[in-house]
Design a protein around this motif. Structure first.
Motif: not given
Length: 284
Positions: A268-284
């Motif tokens: 599903k997300l592949s259809f939004h593959s132009e959208i950058p992600l910001l990933i916050l690490p687990e222990s952040f």
């Protein structure tokens, strides 16, 4: 002054991530550290017998990497006219995560920005690519990671969605990177909670109060998305309806993301593959 680390393999998607990094803090001078690991080339061609040859090979690979980094530095400088940048270059035969960890500890890195290869790259991000390996191994000071798809053309992150399962005690988690993005780009922040129960539950409500306290100095709207069967459908629909151009997720081993990180969600997300992600690490 923000300090951004950008790993590169000199590919187009890596350059796209670098371009994105130069626009994250347009109103202040930034330090960008370009990092390249030639671990694979060195380990493949290393001789177990001829130590002298190994040293010569290392020097050759290091010089070649620095030449490419220098070319990359000049290219991004030309593409960033009017933006105040200080660009450093680091290369080594060590694994990428080890180089990154040393730099985080020794040079106060604020964020990491990495590229990925479109929809197939998005699948790799969620299912165990170098990006996730790096996120897992960024220790002992975890930092946020921006993941920029190859197909993304730069858009200022003016519509930011933070998808959360609200199973995290937000009293323990700083969210400064989200607030920095909001303030810098005058963004709209959408807090999205997807649940598959009749009501959110007491734990969720308690953590939501703590999240609101963390975000009390920025504006946002909250969206409770009920999805009994397919959470990915609810999130995908929300992204479309609100023209989201940055999706924020917290990487952790259980809860919402564990359910989302499956083939159905990734497709599903592949259809939004132009959208950058910001990933916050687990222990952040």
């Amino acid at each position: 002054m923000a300090h951004i680390l950008v790993p590169t393999d000199f590919s187009k998607n890596a350059y796209n991530a670098l371009f994105y990094a130069t626009r994250l803090y347009p109103n202040e001078e930034c330090i960008i550290t370009l990092v390249h690991s030639f671990e694979n080339l060195f380990s493949t061609n290393t001789s177990r017998i001829d130590i002298g040859r190994n040293e010569q090979l290392y020097d050759e690979l290091e010089r070649a990497a620095f030449d490419k980094l220098d070319t990359l530095k000049h290219e991004i400088t030309l593409d960033s006219e009017g933006i105040s940048l200080v660009i450093d270059m680091v290369t080594s035969a060590q694994p990428l995560y080890k180089i990154v960890n040393k730099l985080i500890i020794n040079t106060n890195i604020d964020v990491v920005v990495m590229g990925t290869k479109g929809s197939s790259g998005i699948r790799e991000v969620f299912l165990g690519s170098q990006t996730v390996k790096l996120i897992k191994k960024i220790k002992p000071v975890p930092v946020p990671v921006f993941v920029v798809p190859q197909s993304a053309t730069f858009q200022a992150p003016t519509k930011v969605a933070y998808a959360t399962d609200l199973k995290i005690d937000y009293a323990q988690y700083p969210l400064e990177i989200i607030k920095e993005v909001i303030r810098t780009h005058k963004s709209k922040l959408y807090i999205t909670h997807i649940y598959n129960q009749m009501s959110p539950g007491q734990t969720v409500e308690t953590n939501y109060r703590k999240l609101k306290h963390k975000l009390e100095d920025v504006s946002y709207t909250t969206h409770w998305l009920s999805s009994i069967t397919k959470m990915e459908d609810a999130l995908g629909l929300f992204i479309n309806e609100h023209d989201i151009n940055l999706l924020v997720l917290m990487y952790h081993k259980s809860g919402l993301l564990k359910k989302l990180f499956n083939k159905s969600f990734v497709d599903k997300l592949s259809f939004h593959s132009e959208i950058p992600l910001l990933i916050l690490p687990e222990s952040f």
